[in-house]
Motif scaffolding. Sequence first.
Motif, PDB file in Angstrom:
ATOM      1  N   GLU A  32      46.295  30.079  47.121  1.00 36.13           N
ATOM      2  CA  GLU A  32      45.806  30.361  45.774  1.00 36.13           C
ATOM      3  C   GLU A  32      44.427  30.909  46.057  1.00 36.13           C
ATOM      4  OE1 GLU A  32      45.270  26.514  44.019  1.00 36.13           O
ATOM      5  OE2 GLU A  32      47.149  25.718  44.789  1.00 36.13           O
ATOM      6  N   ASP A  35      44.992  34.564  46.283  1.00 42.07           N
ATOM      7  CA  ASP A  35      45.443  35.224  44.931  1.00 42.07           C
ATOM      8  C   ASP A  35      44.490  35.406  44.115  1.00 42.07           C
ATOM      9  OD1 ASP A  35      48.235  35.237  46.030  1.00 42.07           O
ATOM     10  OD2 ASP A  35      48.837  33.315  44.835  1.00 42.07           O
ATOM     11  N   LYS A  36      43.508  34.352  43.908  1.00 41.82           N
ATOM     12  CA  LYS A  36      42.331  34.552  43.028  1.00 41.82           C
ATOM     13  C   LYS A  36      41.435  35.642  43.540  1.00 41.82           C
ATOM     14  CE  LYS A  36      42.039  29.797  41.311  1.00 41.82           C
ATOM     15  NZ  LYS A  36      41.244  28.619  41.186  1.00 41.82           N
ATOM     16  N   GLU A  39      43.213  38.734  42.177  1.00 39.21           N
ATOM     17  CA  GLU A  39      42.886  38.785  40.719  1.00 39.21           C
ATOM     18  C   GLU A  39      41.602  39.374  40.596  1.00 39.21           C
ATOM     19  OE1 GLU A  39      43.892  35.296  38.780  1.00 39.21           O
ATOM     20  OE2 GLU A  39      45.729  35.209  39.627  1.00 39.21           O
ATOM     21  N   LEU A  40      40.572  38.827  41.071  1.00 38.02           N
ATOM     22  CA  LEU A  40      39.276  39.018  41.020  1.00 38.02           C
ATOM     23  C   LEU A  40      38.990  40.687  41.421  1.00 38.02           C
ATOM     24  CD1 LEU A  40      37.129  36.102  42.062  1.00 38.02           C
ATOM     25  CD2 LEU A  40      37.389  37.082  39.694  1.00 38.02           C
TER      26      LEU A  40
END
Length: 103
Positions: A32, A35-36, A39-40
């Motif tokens: 997670e 993934d974050k 994304e950032l």
Amino acid sequence: MEAIINKIISIENKAREVLDTTKEEKENKHKEMLDKVEELKDKILHDANRKVKQLRQRELDEAQAEADEYIKKAKERLEKMKLYGEEKRKIWSDELVKAVLER
């Protein structure tokens, strides 16, 4: 004695289950987090690209405005020069003829 061994085995199995669950949760949290981070990163790159495009467009608009102003002033000067030439045409023509004839 057998009850104690079974109890120890049961406790060990529960401990293993807890460790497995904890390990799985840790791996999920790590995924997670990755993934974050991705994304950032994508958001930051997208925002940076958008800002670069905005700045580039603003610079182009400013350059175009400067060019338009320069062209406008050049046309005004050219028009003034034409008017001045038309006003002085007769005088210059007469002076030229006079200068040629006086030679």
